[in-house]
Design a protein around this motif. Structure first.
Motif, short mmCIF file in Angstrom:
data_model
loop_
_atom_site.label_atom_id
_atom_site.label_comp_id
_atom_site.label_asym_id
_atom_site.label_seq_id
_atom_site.Cartn_x
_atom_site.Cartn_y
_atom_site.Cartn_z
N VAL A 5 0.35 16.05 -11.02
CA VAL A 5 1.22 16.78 -9.83
C VAL A 5 3.15 17.14 -9.82
O VAL A 5 3.11 16.10 -9.78
CB VAL A 5 1.18 15.75 -8.26
CG1 VAL A 5 2.09 16.43 -6.77
CG2 VAL A 5 -0.24 15.06 -7.55
N ASP A 7 6.21 17.50 -7.69
CA ASP A 7 6.58 17.50 -6.66
C ASP A 7 7.76 17.59 -6.36
O ASP A 7 8.88 17.14 -7.68
CB ASP A 7 6.13 16.22 -6.27
CG ASP A 7 6.74 15.27 -4.70
OD1 ASP A 7 5.73 15.17 -3.43
OD2 ASP A 7 7.79 15.59 -4.67
N THR A 124 3.35 12.21 -11.59
CA THR A 124 4.13 13.19 -10.78
C THR A 124 5.39 13.80 -11.71
O THR A 124 5.82 12.93 -12.48
CB THR A 124 4.78 12.28 -9.20
OG1 THR A 124 4.19 11.77 -8.55
CG2 THR A 124 5.70 13.69 -9.25
N GLU A 143 -2.14 20.07 -8.87
CA GLU A 143 -1.24 20.11 -7.43
C GLU A 143 0.01 20.57 -7.45
O GLU A 143 0.54 19.90 -8.36
CB GLU A 143 -2.13 18.86 -6.67
CG GLU A 143 -3.53 18.50 -6.46
CD GLU A 143 -3.55 17.48 -5.52
OE1 GLU A 143 -2.52 17.21 -5.38
OE2 GLU A 143 -4.60 16.81 -5.55
N SER A 145 3.09 19.69 -4.25
CA SER A 145 3.83 19.14 -3.12
C SER A 145 4.96 19.40 -3.12
O SER A 145 5.75 19.14 -4.04
CB SER A 145 3.85 17.82 -3.53
OG SER A 145 3.53 17.29 -2.58
N HIS A 183 6.10 18.52 5.24
CA HIS A 183 5.55 18.64 3.43
C HIS A 183 4.59 20.06 3.68
O HIS A 183 2.92 19.87 3.93
CB HIS A 183 4.99 17.71 2.92
CG HIS A 183 6.17 15.94 3.69
ND1 HIS A 183 6.65 15.76 2.64
CD2 HIS A 183 6.22 15.93 5.36
CE1 HIS A 183 7.98 15.06 3.57
NE2 HIS A 183 7.68 15.10 4.56
N ARG A 185 0.84 20.24 0.84
CA ARG A 185 -0.21 19.78 -1.11
C ARG A 185 -0.72 21.35 -1.34
O ARG A 185 -1.91 21.19 -0.34
CB ARG A 185 -0.25 18.79 -0.86
CG ARG A 185 -0.63 17.90 -1.55
CD ARG A 185 -0.63 16.73 -1.65
NE ARG A 185 -1.79 15.75 -1.31
CZ ARG A 185 -2.84 16.07 -1.25
NH1 ARG A 185 -4.06 16.39 -2.55
NH2 ARG A 185 -3.95 15.34 -0.28
#
Length: 193
Positions: A5, A7, A124, A143, A145, A183, A185
Motif C-alpha cells: 500500500v 500511503d 506500507t 493499493e 491510500s 481518507h 483508499r
C-alpha cells in the motif's frame, strides 16, 4: 502474500509539501496540516492493524526520526522500517535498538525485504513523493491510500507530477470524511493478461 500500500497525506491540489521548505519547516509553511488527521486514533489504529513492515525514503526518515525515535512511525508496535537511500547514515545518528534497515540497492530490494519480514501482513510505502512515484511506475503497488487535507498549497512537492505510467484504473475501496481530512483508499486494477 503481503499487499503493498502506498500511503501519503497531501493537499487537495496534490502537494505533499508546501513551498518553500526549510530545515525548520520540512513540510513547508502550513505543511503540518497534512498530518492533522493523526489525532483520529480510531482511524489510525484501524489503518495500522494489519501492518507488517514499512518502506520509507531517506528524506522522510531524516525529517521524521526526531519524532519516531527507535520505534519507528508505528510507535510502540515496533514494526520494521526499510529506508531506501543512496548511503546509510552514520551509525552514531541512528537510534540504538531501532527498527531501521537502510537499503542502498533500490526500492525493489527494500520491498522484497519488507515483504519477507511482514509475514503476509501489509507492507506500507510511506513518505516521499519520489519513492511513491518510483513504486507506482514500477507496478509495485496494490493499493493507494490518500489522506487529503482541506487546503490548497498552490506550490510545493507535487505527488503525481511527472508520473509517466499511462492510464491506471483504480477501484475505490473506502472513503471516510472527517473535519481534518478525507481518507481515500483505492485498489490498483491490474490489466487482465
Amino acid at each position: 502474500m503481503s499487499r503493498t500500500v502506498f500511503d501519503i497525506s497531501l493537499s487537495l491540489d496534490g502537494f505533499v509539501t508546501a513551498a518553500p521548505q526549510t530545515a525548520e519547516e520540512p513540510l513547508g509553511p502550513g505543511g503540518m496540516q497534512l498530518h492533522d488527521w493523526l489525532v483520529d486514533r480510531d482511524y489510525l489504529e484501524r489503518a495500522v492493524a494489519g501492518l507488517g513492515a514499512v518502506v520509507a525514503g531517506r528524506t522522510t526518515y531524516d525529517h521524521s526520526i526526531p519524532g519516531w525515535g527507535a520505534d519507528g512511525p508505528s510507535g510502540g508496535a515496533r514494526r520494521p522500517v526499510f529506508v531506501v537511500t543512496h548511503e546509510a547514515p552514520d551509525e552514531a545518528t541512528v537510534p540504538d535498538g531501532g527498527v531501521y534497515t537502510f537499503v542502498t540497492d533500490g526500492v525493489e530490494s527494500a520491498l522484497d525485504q519488507a515483504r519477507a519480514v511482514a509475514d503476509g501482513r501489509t507492507v506500507t510505502v510511506m513518505g516521499g513523493a519520489d519513492l511513491g512515484r518510483q513504486c507506482l511506475a514500477a507496478g509495485l503497488v496494490d493499493e493507494i491510500s490518500l489522506h487529503v487535507a482541506p487546503a490548497l498549497f498552490g506550490s510545493g512537492t507535487a505527488m503525481f507530477a511527472g508520473l509517466d505510467v499511462g492510464h491506471v484504473q483504480l477501484e475505490l475501496l473506502e472513503a471516510v470524511g472527517t473535519p481534518e481530512t478525507v481518507h481515500l483508499r483505492y485498489r490498483v486494477v491490474r490489466p487482465v493478461a
